[in-house]
Design a protein around this motif. Structure first.
Motif, PDB file in Angstrom:
ATOM      1  N   ILE A   4       0.939  -1.309  -0.104  1.00  0.00           N
ATOM      2  CA  ILE A   4      -0.057   0.126   0.070  1.00  0.00           C
ATOM      3  C   ILE A   4       0.904   1.304  -0.201  1.00  0.00           C
ATOM      4  O   ILE A   4       0.638   2.192  -0.932  1.00  0.00           O
ATOM      5  CB  ILE A   4      -0.965   0.264   1.304  1.00  0.00           C
ATOM      6  CG1 ILE A   4      -1.744  -0.960   1.196  1.00  0.00           C
ATOM      7  CG2 ILE A   4      -1.502   1.477   1.336  1.00  0.00           C
ATOM      8  CD1 ILE A   4      -2.777  -1.164   2.512  1.00  0.00           C
ATOM      9  N   THR A  64       1.840   4.339  -3.101  1.00  0.00           N
ATOM     10  CA  THR A  64       0.856   5.772  -2.977  1.00  0.00           C
ATOM     11  C   THR A  64       2.075   6.896  -2.656  1.00  0.00           C
ATOM     12  O   THR A  64       2.072   8.040  -3.237  1.00  0.00           O
ATOM     13  CB  THR A  64       0.197   5.548  -1.657  1.00  0.00           C
ATOM     14  OG1 THR A  64       0.643   4.469  -0.586  1.00  0.00           O
ATOM     15  CG2 THR A  64      -1.374   5.278  -2.224  1.00  0.00           C
ATOM     16  N   THR A 121       2.108  13.154  -8.506  1.00  0.00           N
ATOM     17  CA  THR A 121       0.972  13.918  -8.706  1.00  0.00           C
ATOM     18  C   THR A 121       0.877  15.408  -8.052  1.00  0.00           C
ATOM     19  O   THR A 121       0.392  16.327  -8.422  1.00  0.00           O
ATOM     20  CB  THR A 121      -0.230  13.130  -7.864  1.00  0.00           C
ATOM     21  OG1 THR A 121       0.065  12.987  -6.751  1.00  0.00           O
ATOM     22  CG2 THR A 121      -0.700  11.981  -8.596  1.00  0.00           C
ATOM     23  N   LEU A 157       2.756   6.510   5.993  1.00  0.00           N
ATOM     24  CA  LEU A 157       1.733   7.691   6.322  1.00  0.00           C
ATOM     25  C   LEU A 157       2.298   8.964   6.959  1.00  0.00           C
ATOM     26  O   LEU A 157       1.684  10.044   6.076  1.00  0.00           O
ATOM     27  CB  LEU A 157       0.803   6.791   7.346  1.00  0.00           C
ATOM     28  CG  LEU A 157      -0.147   6.098   7.103  1.00  0.00           C
ATOM     29  CD1 LEU A 157      -0.803   5.219   8.568  1.00  0.00           C
ATOM     30  CD2 LEU A 157      -1.628   6.498   6.430  1.00  0.00           C
ATOM     31  N   PHE A 166       4.199  10.896   4.022  1.00  0.00           N
ATOM     32  CA  PHE A 166       3.120  11.403   2.980  1.00  0.00           C
ATOM     33  C   PHE A 166       2.382  12.810   3.805  1.00  0.00           C
ATOM     34  O   PHE A 166       2.436  13.796   3.142  1.00  0.00           O
ATOM     35  CB  PHE A 166       2.264  10.415   2.433  1.00  0.00           C
ATOM     36  CG  PHE A 166       1.316  10.595   1.461  1.00  0.00           C
ATOM     37  CD1 PHE A 166       0.953  11.942   0.978  1.00  0.00           C
ATOM     38  CD2 PHE A 166       0.791   9.664   0.684  1.00  0.00           C
ATOM     39  CE1 PHE A 166       0.115  12.234  -0.111  1.00  0.00           C
ATOM     40  CE2 PHE A 166      -0.236  10.071  -0.408  1.00  0.00           C
ATOM     41  CZ  PHE A 166      -0.467  11.241  -0.645  1.00  0.00           C
ATOM     42  N   VAL A 191      -4.658  11.782  10.361  1.00  0.00           N
ATOM     43  CA  VAL A 191      -4.591  12.380   8.937  1.00  0.00           C
ATOM     44  C   VAL A 191      -5.851  12.958   8.524  1.00  0.00           C
ATOM     45  O   VAL A 191      -6.118  14.061   8.184  1.00  0.00           O
ATOM     46  CB  VAL A 191      -4.157  11.015   8.010  1.00  0.00           C
ATOM     47  CG1 VAL A 191      -4.532  11.402   6.563  1.00  0.00           C
ATOM     48  CG2 VAL A 191      -2.925  10.640   8.127  1.00  0.00           C
ATOM     49  N   PHE A 192      -6.863  12.302   9.020  1.00  0.00           N
ATOM     50  CA  PHE A 192      -8.298  12.730   8.667  1.00  0.00           C
ATOM     51  C   PHE A 192      -8.529  14.142   9.429  1.00  0.00           C
ATOM     52  O   PHE A 192      -9.375  15.020   8.623  1.00  0.00           O
ATOM     53  CB  PHE A 192      -9.401  11.751   8.953  1.00  0.00           C
ATOM     54  CG  PHE A 192      -9.634  10.729   8.121  1.00  0.00           C
ATOM     55  CD1 PHE A 192      -9.989  10.754   6.689  1.00  0.00           C
ATOM     56  CD2 PHE A 192      -9.223   9.324   8.409  1.00  0.00           C
ATOM     57  CE1 PHE A 192      -9.616   9.731   5.851  1.00  0.00           C
ATOM     58  CE2 PHE A 192      -9.333   8.238   7.664  1.00  0.00           C
ATOM     59  CZ  PHE A 192      -9.397   8.479   6.286  1.00  0.00           C
ATOM     60  N   LEU A 228      -6.586  16.740   7.428  1.00  0.00           N
ATOM     61  CA  LEU A 228      -7.598  17.168   6.264  1.00  0.00           C
ATOM     62  C   LEU A 228      -8.772  17.903   6.304  1.00  0.00           C
ATOM     63  O   LEU A 228      -8.942  18.611   5.751  1.00  0.00           O
ATOM     64  CB  LEU A 228      -7.706  15.786   5.492  1.00  0.00           C
ATOM     65  CG  LEU A 228      -6.502  15.056   4.836  1.00  0.00           C
ATOM     66  CD1 LEU A 228      -6.916  13.901   3.945  1.00  0.00           C
ATOM     67  CD2 LEU A 228      -5.780  15.864   3.855  1.00  0.00           C
ATOM     68  N   THR A 252      -3.772  15.044  -5.069  1.00  0.00           N
ATOM     69  CA  THR A 252      -2.803  14.485  -4.126  1.00  0.00           C
ATOM     70  C   THR A 252      -3.510  14.471  -2.843  1.00  0.00           C
ATOM     71  O   THR A 252      -3.110  13.606  -2.095  1.00  0.00           O
ATOM     72  CB  THR A 252      -1.603  15.426  -4.419  1.00  0.00           C
ATOM     73  OG1 THR A 252      -1.050  15.668  -5.483  1.00  0.00           O
ATOM     74  CG2 THR A 252      -0.365  14.698  -3.629  1.00  0.00           C
ATOM     75  N   VAL A 253      -4.188  15.557  -2.370  1.00  0.00           N
ATOM     76  CA  VAL A 253      -4.959  15.514  -1.125  1.00  0.00           C
ATOM     77  C   VAL A 253      -5.689  14.357  -0.996  1.00  0.00           C
ATOM     78  O   VAL A 253      -5.656  13.679   0.043  1.00  0.00           O
ATOM     79  CB  VAL A 253      -5.735  16.761  -0.977  1.00  0.00           C
ATOM     80  CG1 VAL A 253      -6.464  16.738   0.431  1.00  0.00           C
ATOM     81  CG2 VAL A 253      -4.789  17.966  -0.956  1.00  0.00           C
ATOM     82  N   LEU A 265      -5.492  11.493  -2.458  1.00  0.00           N
ATOM     83  CA  LEU A 265      -4.711  10.239  -2.442  1.00  0.00           C
ATOM     84  C   LEU A 265      -4.121   9.915  -1.080  1.00  0.00           C
ATOM     85  O   LEU A 265      -4.055   8.783  -0.700  1.00  0.00           O
ATOM     86  CB  LEU A 265      -3.298  10.335  -3.342  1.00  0.00           C
ATOM     87  CG  LEU A 265      -2.283   9.141  -3.752  1.00  0.00           C
ATOM     88  CD1 LEU A 265      -3.040   8.085  -4.436  1.00  0.00           C
ATOM     89  CD2 LEU A 265      -1.185   9.476  -4.526  1.00  0.00           C
ATOM     90  N   SER A 266      -3.753  10.946  -0.227  1.00  0.00           N
ATOM     91  CA  SER A 266      -3.363  10.955   1.076  1.00  0.00           C
ATOM     92  C   SER A 266      -4.753  10.224   1.862  1.00  0.00           C
ATOM     93  O   SER A 266      -4.328   9.293   2.476  1.00  0.00           O
ATOM     94  CB  SER A 266      -3.299  12.432   1.606  1.00  0.00           C
ATOM     95  OG  SER A 266      -2.846  12.291   3.123  1.00  0.00           O
ATOM     96  N   ALA A 267      -5.869  10.617   1.601  1.00  0.00           N
ATOM     97  CA  ALA A 267      -6.866  10.090   2.266  1.00  0.00           C
ATOM     98  C   ALA A 267      -6.950   8.653   1.709  1.00  0.00           C
ATOM     99  O   ALA A 267      -7.310   7.906   2.707  1.00  0.00           O
ATOM    100  CB  ALA A 267      -8.106  10.844   2.101  1.00  0.00           C
ATOM    101  N   GLN A 325      -4.723   6.553   0.954  1.00  0.00           N
ATOM    102  CA  GLN A 325      -3.726   5.742   1.466  1.00  0.00           C
ATOM    103  C   GLN A 325      -4.060   5.673   3.178  1.00  0.00           C
ATOM    104  O   GLN A 325      -4.029   4.484   3.414  1.00  0.00           O
ATOM    105  CB  GLN A 325      -2.507   6.636   1.537  1.00  0.00           C
ATOM    106  CG  GLN A 325      -1.183   5.800   2.199  1.00  0.00           C
ATOM    107  CD  GLN A 325       0.029   6.494   2.624  1.00  0.00           C
ATOM    108  OE1 GLN A 325      -0.048   7.463   3.192  1.00  0.00           O
ATOM    109  NE2 GLN A 325       0.836   5.963   1.947  1.00  0.00           N
TER     110      GLN A 325
END
Lengths: 222, 245
Positions: free
Chosen positions: A17, A21, A28, A82, A85, A125-126, A129, B29-30, B32-34, B36
């Motif tokens: 995984i 990524t 990207t 993780l 990234f 991470v969430f 974001l 890309t944002v 893609l992070s989610a 992952q």
């Protein structure tokens, strides 16, 4: 399935995984700038881009390698993919993971510890974001109504307090190691012109070496 | 596409760097992070089930991460509003959602301008310079992403070798590594001045106090210990600023 087999399978899936990524994300991340240059016909000379690359590598290049190596024992396999990234490693990922390990009483190196730290980092991470995305939508509006001292507190002092809190939590368990973990970088930082990467590597590996000495002499126990 | 005719360079750069299409391109890309993170969550829950781990543990781990990150995410939130003004909304959103803190990205944007021989945000800073800034940020982030994308399995082998299969030593090793890293991060804060030093000390003392007193009686509170320590650290540092500055 026994624990060892499951751990092996876990590591294999984690790499399957994480590796594609992270490499894909490196690519990207160039999409916006490629679109910019194509659509607005503003391609810079290659030599200018290379110069800028060399300049930024002079400041951060060593960290590209030293940080993942130095953080590895704290983050683990999945945690490394993780965290490197999603960023915010010191102020968010490691504190969240180590708190989750504490609360669930997980032992480093076990499958449970891998699962717990992975999920804690995923949770963070969430949150991040959601934070950055809501900053886009309501950021300026919120900032205009927040009192200045709260803004200052969050921008200038929040990280300091989190760094202190996480250090304190480890320091209580291993006070003998903590003394060196803090003293080495404080002294190194007084040396003018010493690059950050050098300070990180000497601090982490110096602390590890001292921990090893204390451990083999029986001064500290697990 | 935007009509840029008749605009000054500053206006052009501002218009283009906030053009709607870049939300989509940065969003890839944002997202893609989610993706992952979602893949790793699936893997974690599936593995937990397979080895009969108490289902409470994975759920609690996720919740702890989600809640404990709120404090630091508020800091990112505020920094981002500032960064949006200087490098444009979409790029600030992308850069702060992935590796690279605000200071790193600002440095990269400035280096891009410098390589062009101009200053970020000046009238000489054209779309070409904007492109150099954006290239610099992507090239810088690429360093961490590529190295971890390629070398992480070797780092796992290195850790196995250093730990030598001694699980007790592995525990000490992980703690010593974290102490080294946070010692380094704290040293940086301490060198910034008294306010930051107070935040570090108050954060450390309150964390240790909360974990070893209140949380012993109410283990549920442990999830909030990091947030509590952050607030206490901030209060003491701001208090010092208000009283002595």
């Amino acid at each position: 399935m026994n624990e060892n087999e499951a751990l092996k399978q876990w590591k294999k899936t984690s790499i399957m995984i994480g590796s594609p990524t992270n490499i894909l994300a490196a690519a990207t991340a160039f999409l916006p700038v490629l679109w910019l240059c194509t659509q607005y016909n503003c391609w810079p000379p290659v030599s200018t881009v290379l110069t800028a690359w060399a300049m930024i590598a002079a400041s951060f290049g060593a960290l590209w390698f030293c940080e993942p190596i130095s953080y590895y024992a704290s983050l683990g396999l999945t945690g490394t993919y993780l965290s490197f990234f999603a960023g915010n490693i010191g102020n968010m990922r490691v504190p969240c993971a180590s708190l989750a390990l504490d609360v669930t009483k997980s032992v480093p190196g076990t499958l449970q510890a891998e699962i717990v730290s992975t999920l804690a980092i995923c949770g963070s991470v969430f949150t991040n974001l959601i934070g950055t995305t809501s900053a886009v939508i309501v950021g300026s509006a919120v900032l205009s109504v927040l009192p200045q001292f709260i803004v200052d507190g969050l921008t200038v002092y929040a990280s300091s307090a989190i760094f202190g809190a996480t250090f304190g939590n480890f320091a209580v368990k291993y006070p003998q190691i903590a003394v060196f973990g803090l003293a080495i970088p404080v002294i190194l930082k007084m040396v003018p012109g010493l690059p950050a990467a050098v300070v990180i590597v000497i601090t982490v590996f110096g602390t590890l070496l001292i921990a090893r000495m204390f451990y083999t002499k029986g001064i500290i126990k697990a | 596409m935007e009509n840029l005719a008749g605009m000054s360079n500053i206006e052009q750069v501002q218009t283009v760097s906030n053009a709607p299409i870049f939300w989509v391109l940065c969003g890839i890309t944002v997202a893609l992070s989610a993706v992952q993170a979602i893949l790793y969550m699936r893997q974690s829950f599936a593995t937990a089930k397979k080895v009969n781990l108490d289902p409470k543990i994975p759920r609690e781990a996720f919740r702890i991460g989600f809640i404990s990150a709120i404090g630091p995410a508020l800091g990112v939130f505020i920094v981002m509003v500032g960064l949006m003004a200087s490098i444009g909304g979409p790029m600030a959103w992308l850069r702060l959602s992935i590796i690279g803190a605000a200071a790193t990205e600002l440095t990269a944007a400035n280096v891009g301008a410098e390589a062009c021989g101009v200053t970020l945000g000046s009238e000489q800073y054209t779309l070409v310079c904007l492109a150099v800034s954006w290239f610099t940020m992507a090239l810088n982030g690429m360093g961490w992403l590529l190295f971890t994308g390629v070398a992480t399995p070797s780092l796992e082998k290195l850790r196995d070798k250093v730990s030598g299969g001694d699980m007790k030593w592995l525990g000490v090793l992980s703690a010593a590594c974290s102490l080294g890293i946070f010692g380094y991060l704290n040293a940086g804060e301490i060198h910034k001045g008294i306010g930051n030093t107070i935040a570090v000390l108050a954060g450390a003392v309150s964390m240790v106090a909360v974990v070893n007193t209140v949380c012993k009686k109410h283990p549920k509170l442990l999830e909030y210990s990091l947030g509590i320590a952050m607030i206490v650290g901030m209060i003491f540092a701001i208090g010092y600023d208000q009283l002595f500055k």
